[in-house]
Design an enzyme around this catalytic site. Structure first.
Site, PDB file in Angstrom:
ATOM      1  N   CYS A  18      19.156 -98.804  44.384  1.00 21.44           N
ATOM      2  CA  CYS A  18      18.223 -98.961  45.515  1.00 21.44           C
ATOM      3  C   CYS A  18      17.515 -97.640  45.807  1.00 21.44           C
ATOM      4  O   CYS A  18      16.283 -97.585  45.876  1.00 21.44           O
ATOM      5  CB  CYS A  18      18.970 -99.405  46.774  1.00 21.44           C
ATOM      6  SG  CYS A  18      19.746-101.017  46.650  1.00 21.44           S
ATOM      7  N   ASP A 422      21.174 -55.210  47.375  1.00 19.52           N
ATOM      8  CA  ASP A 422      20.360 -54.151  47.962  1.00 19.52           C
ATOM      9  C   ASP A 422      21.299 -53.253  48.772  1.00 19.52           C
ATOM     10  O   ASP A 422      22.333 -53.712  49.260  1.00 19.52           O
ATOM     11  CB  ASP A 422      19.296 -54.776  48.869  1.00 19.52           C
ATOM     12  CG  ASP A 422      18.507 -53.724  49.619  1.00 19.52           C
ATOM     13  OD1 ASP A 422      17.922 -52.851  48.960  1.00 19.52           O
ATOM     14  OD2 ASP A 422      18.501 -53.772  50.861  1.00 19.52           O
ATOM     15  N   ASP A 619      12.675 -57.003  50.057  1.00 19.49           N
ATOM     16  CA  ASP A 619      13.593 -57.710  49.158  1.00 19.49           C
ATOM     17  C   ASP A 619      13.102 -59.122  48.832  1.00 19.49           C
ATOM     18  O   ASP A 619      13.609 -59.764  47.914  1.00 19.49           O
ATOM     19  CB  ASP A 619      14.993 -57.827  49.790  1.00 19.49           C
ATOM     20  CG  ASP A 619      15.627 -56.472  50.042  1.00 19.49           C
ATOM     21  OD1 ASP A 619      15.459 -55.585  49.188  1.00 19.49           O
ATOM     22  OD2 ASP A 619      16.276 -56.310  51.094  1.00 19.49           O
TER      23      ASP A 619
END
Length: 720
Positions: A18, A422, A619
């Site tokens: 479905c 970072d 970043d």
């Protein structure tokens, strides 16, 4: 093109074929960019061009293929509870009507004599008919709509199976009346199958409600009322009535109603719901506060800055909802199989009937075997295998402050073999302080005046240091930042440079007297050279402290078998000193903001599956490039938007927990898929060979779906 995203409630879905059918049809519509249908949540997420197609067009197309759809509203959860209650009532009525028919099995199976009334065809017909055509009408309705649109789903199988058993019993009743022959009745099979399937759906519905419990818990955290200050008086209103700019008063022990800024008073705020940190955070005038956190002590006045769906809590809820509605790639296999499964099963059922009839010559045995095949083969468990686990997994993550943006990200996280971190704001706290300064007060005044125009955390530390020294900042005539190297400014007719050796060399500054810089760098400090009018004027050193969780988190990631890399724009000596402190072996330093994404690409080109962890605007490109971008929740909105996974708060150990959760969720999905496939693969031949009574097949089919959902719910008990 004007793109719009809409969430629709879908009703009438019963199995994977479905949801797959609706998805396929929608994705073929003109103007639709993408459509994803989730069987578990019973929702469709559709992105479309509202200049060429409307929500009403989409709903009509869904209705045309036999289902119904409505736009999603907040009241839908209450409506679902009412549906569950109606389904429960149907199950009870069906069970009461089927009970006298079940009693006849005592005679069929064990030869136990029963009162004659139980074996009377009229008696059985009276109880079986309302079950078949009143309780079971929903199956006929759904089957008709699907057949009309040239589709076949689970309800088609149920209708074919139960109708065959009912009509054969009706034929036997006719023969009993006409010729007085002993009737072979299967009214109990048709009634029990419908009852068991409804019961299975009821259990599924309850279990599905549990899978979305994480969202309910998040919403329960929200304050219900707010105290607004109007004309100097306190007025209590519903939190939905708060507008941006309203001034609210929060008393000790109360929840913060919305996001805002303190304009009067001091207090400590319990932010554990957001950061996981149990120690209250001191807050005073000018500080931000987040909705749903708790005011521990002290009355404060705050100005609302984000309300309604813009608040942090609602943003978290949205991320979790979106993640639960997006399919994981592993689900595609189940969708493809379910598309072909039902037609194949109908074919097997017909072949079973023909084979039994021609081999045994017994039409009764042929009907029983084919009915059992049709009933046991339903692909419900297959359709539920993936989305239920994804729902529970993303919900479990949300409870621990781990927000996956989609099922595909939850799936891919466990494949990571490299984590790039970072430095500033991720490994370190991002709030550096000046530790050393060699130079005059006048030079410091000029440096701080220049740095006051920069948004960098190091600049903030220098400005704060100068203000603590009671220095008055001067006006800046010209200012420019040199990305990755420092700043240059003109103040009171003097040229001021602050930054790296390269910046100084490029501007002809003699560095022979700057002999203290290396000493600072070996201590893990960030040292910056100062030059005034192209002459060396001093050095300033800043230290950014390492997060408490960093060393332990990196140790956990290494234990997971991941390569851990530190990426920073800082100089190599400082970076290596910090890396040594936290246990990182690979350091890539002096990287300009625009080069971070290139570093990620190089690792990917070498065959690595890379997770990038960061918190700043610079970043964002690297986060978007990585296979999994991981943003710190304390970072910028840009970083969070670019990431695939957000870690609330500052606890880096949540990265390890996210990988662990991904591992356990994928293992759970594979278990579900294995048992769903195994169930159908083994069940169909057993039924075709005549070893399963139809009612047993119905019960097994219903319980298979329940077992898949129950297995998914085990993820709620996983320890992270």
């Amino acid at each position: 093109m004007s793109e719009k995203k809409e969430t629709l409630n879908i009703t009438g879905m019963t199995c994977a074929s479905c949801s797959s059918r609706i998805e396929k049809v929608l994705n073929k519509m003109d103007g639709i960019e993408s459509a994803s249908v989730n069987l578990t949540t019973e929702k469709a997420t559709v992105s479309y061009d509202n200049n060429s197609v409307t929500t009403e067009d989409i709903i009509k197309r869904i209705q045309d293929i036999g289902f119904d759809a409505t736009t999603f509203t907040e009241s839908d959860n209450r409506d679902k509870k009412q549906e569950h209650e109606r389904l429960k009532l149907k199950v009870i009525i069906s069970a009461i009507l089927s009970a006298p028919l079940v009693v006849t099995m005592l005679d069929h199976l064990f030869g136990i004599p029963l009162p004659h009334i139980f074996m009377n065809p009229w008696f059985q017909l009276a109880f079986a008919t309302p079950v078949q055509f009143i309780i079971g009408w929903q199956f006929y309705k759904s089957a008709y709509k699907n057949i009309k649109s040239l589709n076949a789903n689970m309800d088609v199988l149920v209708v074919m199976g139960t109708s065959a058993a009912y009509l054969f019993s009706l034929y036997e009743t006719y023969r009993w009346l006409k010729f007085g022959t002993e009737p072979h009745l299967y009214f109990e099979a048709s009634s029990v199958i419908i009852t068991l399937i409804l019961f299975g759906r009821y259990l599924e519905a309850r279990a599905k409600t549990e899978t979305s419990g994480a969202i309910s818990k998040l919403l329960d955290m929200q304050a219900r009322d707010a105290r607004i200050i109007r004309d100097g008086k306190e007025v209590m209103v519903k939190v939905e009535e708060v507008n941006v700019g309203d001034v609210l008063r929060i008393k000790p022990g109360e929840k913060i109603p919305v996001d805002g800024e303190i304009i009067r008073g001091m207090t400590s705020i319990d932010e554990s719901m957001l950061t996981g940190e149990s120690i209250p955070v001191e807050k005073s005038e000018g500080d931000e506060v987040i909705g749903a956190t708790v005011n521990e002590n002290g009355t404060i006045d705050m100005r609302a800055t984000k309300v309604g769906k813009d608040t942090t809590l609602q943003s978290i809820v949205k991320i979790v909802e979106d993640a639960q509605g997006v399919k994981a790639p592993i689900q595609r296999m189940a969708d493809v199989i379910s598309n072909y499964f039902v037609p194949i099963v109908i074919g097997i059922g017909i072949i079973t009937f023909i084979a039994w009839y021609f081999i045994s010559g017994n039409i009764e045995q042929a009907i029983v075997a084919s009915v059992s095949v049709l009933v046991i083969a339903c692909p419900c468990a297959l359709g539920l295998a993936t989305p239920t686990s994804i729902m529970v997994g993303t919900g479990k993550g949300a409870e621990h402050g781990i927000l996956f943006k989609g099922g595909e990200h939850l799936e891919k996280t466990h494949q990571l073999d490299t984590i790039i971190l970072d430095k500033t704001g991720t490994i370190t706290n991002g709030t550096p302080e000046v530790t050393d300064y060699t130079g005059s007060a006048e030079t410091l005044r000029l440096v701080a005046s220049a740095e006051n125009h920069s948004e960098h955390p190091l600049a903030n530390a220098i400005v704060k240091f100068a203000k603590d020294e009671k220095l008055d900042l001067a006006a800046v005539d010209a200012f420019s930042a040199v990305p990755g190297h420092g700043i240059e400014a003109t103040i009171e007719g003097k040229d001021v440079l602050v930054g790296s050796r390269k910046l100084m060399r490029d501007n002809g500054v003699d560095l022979s007297v700057a002999d203290d810089m290396e000493v600072y760098e070996y201590d893990g400090k960030t040292a910056m050279i100062i030059a005034v009018d192209r002459k060396y004027a001093g050095t300033i050193a800043v230290l950014d402290t390492v997060k408490e969780s960093a060393k332990h988190a990196i140790s956990l990631l290494k234990d997971d078998g991941l390569e851990v890399v530190m990426l920073t724009g800082d100089n190599k000596r400082t970076a290596e000193a910090i890396a040594k402190t936290v246990g990182i072996d690979t350091v890539i330093a002096e990287v300009l903001p625009g080069e971070k994404a290139e570093v990620v690409k190089k690792y990917q080109q070498s065959g690595k599956v890379v997770g990038m962890v960061g918190d700043g605007v610079n970043d964002a490109p690297a986060l978007a490039t990585a296979d999994i971008g991981i943003a710190m929740g304390t970072g910028t909105d840009v970083a969070i938007e670019a990431a695939d996974l957000t870690i609330l708060g500052e606890d880096l150990t949540l990265i390890h927990k996210a990988i662990l959760l991904s591992n356990k969720t994928i293992r759970n999905i594979k278990q579900n898929l294995f048992w769903a496939f195994a169930y159908n693969t083994l069940g169909i031949p057993v039924a075709a060979l005549g070893f399963l009574a139809p009612w047993v097949a119905g019960g097994a089919m219903a319980l298979s779906s329940v077992s898949v959902v129950t297995n998914a719910l085990r993820l709620k008990r996983v320890k992270l």
